[in-house]
Scaffold this active site. Structure first.
Site, mmCIF file in Angstrom:
data_model
loop_
_atom_site.group_PDB
_atom_site.id
_atom_site.type_symbol
_atom_site.label_atom_id
_atom_site.label_comp_id
_atom_site.label_asym_id
_atom_site.label_seq_id
_atom_site.Cartn_x
_atom_site.Cartn_y
_atom_site.Cartn_z
ATOM 1 N N VAL A 119 17.118 -40.614 7.062
ATOM 2 C CA VAL A 119 17.272 -39.555 6.076
ATOM 3 C C VAL A 119 18.760 -39.228 5.999
ATOM 4 O O VAL A 119 19.444 -39.175 7.013
ATOM 5 C CB VAL A 119 16.475 -38.295 6.462
ATOM 6 C CG1 VAL A 119 16.734 -37.163 5.470
ATOM 7 C CG2 VAL A 119 14.981 -38.593 6.537
ATOM 8 N N CYS A 120 19.250 -39.024 4.786
ATOM 9 C CA CYS A 120 20.633 -38.638 4.551
ATOM 10 C C CYS A 120 21.586 -39.668 5.173
ATOM 11 O O CYS A 120 21.338 -40.867 5.062
ATOM 12 C CB CYS A 120 20.871 -37.223 5.084
ATOM 13 S SG CYS A 120 22.330 -36.382 4.423
ATOM 14 N N THR A 121 22.634 -39.217 5.845
ATOM 15 C CA THR A 121 23.630 -40.152 6.374
ATOM 16 C C THR A 121 23.164 -40.864 7.644
ATOM 17 O O THR A 121 23.934 -41.629 8.229
ATOM 18 C CB THR A 121 24.959 -39.439 6.638
ATOM 19 O OG1 THR A 121 24.737 -38.282 7.458
ATOM 20 C CG2 THR A 121 25.600 -39.009 5.325
#
Length: 243
Positions: free
Chosen positions: A112-114
């Site tokens: 998720v995300c970075t």
């Protein structure tokens, strides 16, 4: 492919899901999908770090691991959240080696995300389509991945979510893949996940150009710090190719 991999779980076998819990992560990257996955029948969810000491998020929330790199059981799914602490992880060989090892045994490698940049630094996204937070999306190219500006991106057994709040959408998509649409709908209803944000400004595609420009300016120094870490990770991959 996913249906074949997960037939046994639809027949009642417990599923083992692991989240990397690291200092300075963005807690919603983890707690959003955690909330979804812990509602799956027969799920075993592990919060994994190097020690069992409390881990503090980027906004000061302390969370407790329940497994270490050494004691972590076999996983069916591994998920890497993002957050500022992701920058240090990209050069943390102990963590990267752990992810490489786990990726060989898990059916799904996710983020998720970075967190996707951490997977990339471990050499686990080379040749795959993937996404991350919009502010760092193009950095995936440096790590051999193909960036895609979508909320959830699937490519083979890699599933990546975009920034922060997309973790819930990501997890519901995974539940759909494994247990079917009705199971995911039931979890969504239990959670009353029915977002009606007060503004249509949660993405560069919907926010005004002025707001996007101002936000990019606010993030610029941090994004540059992240870019430098990504570039170092890319050089390391070139010099030390990973399987």
């Amino acid at each position: 492919m996913v249906k074949t991999l997960f037939d046994e779980f639809r027949n009642g076998k417990s599923i083992s899901i692991g989240f990397l819990l690291f200092p300075n992560l963005t807690q919603l990257d983890l707690t959003g999908p955690y909330e979804v996955f812990t509602r799956v029948p027969q799920s075993q969810v592990h919060l994994i770090w190097k020690t069992m000491e409390p881990v503090v998020s980027d906004r000061g929330l302390a969370m407790l691991p329940n497994a270490t790199f050494t004691t972590c059981p076999k996983l069916d799914i591994i998920c890497i959240p993002g957050g500022p602490g992701q920058i240090e992880l990209m050069e943390d060989e102990e963590t990267l080696n752990f992810l490489r090892m786990k990726a060989k045994e898990t059916a799904l490698v996710t983020s998720v995300c970075t967190g996707s940049l951490v997977l990339g630094a471990a050499g686990l996204l080379q040749g795959y389509k993937a996404t991350t937070h919009w502010g760092s999306l193009e950095q995936l190219t440096l790590l051999g991945a193909e960036p895609v500006a979508e909320r959830v991106v699937r490519d083979g057994n890699r599933i990546t979510g975009a920034g922060v709040t997309s973790g819930i959408d990501f997890a519901l998509n995974v539940v759909t893949d494994i247990y079917g649409e009705e199971a995911a709908k039931s979890i969504q209803l239990h959670m009353e996940y029915d977002p009606e944000p007060p503004f249509s400004s949660g993405s560069p595609r919907s926010a005004s150009p002025e707001l996007v420009t101002a936000t990019r300016k606010q993030l610029s120094s941090f994004i540059e710090k992240r870019r430098q870490a990504t570039q170092r990770a890319a050089i390391n991959l070139q010099q030390n190719p990973k399987e």
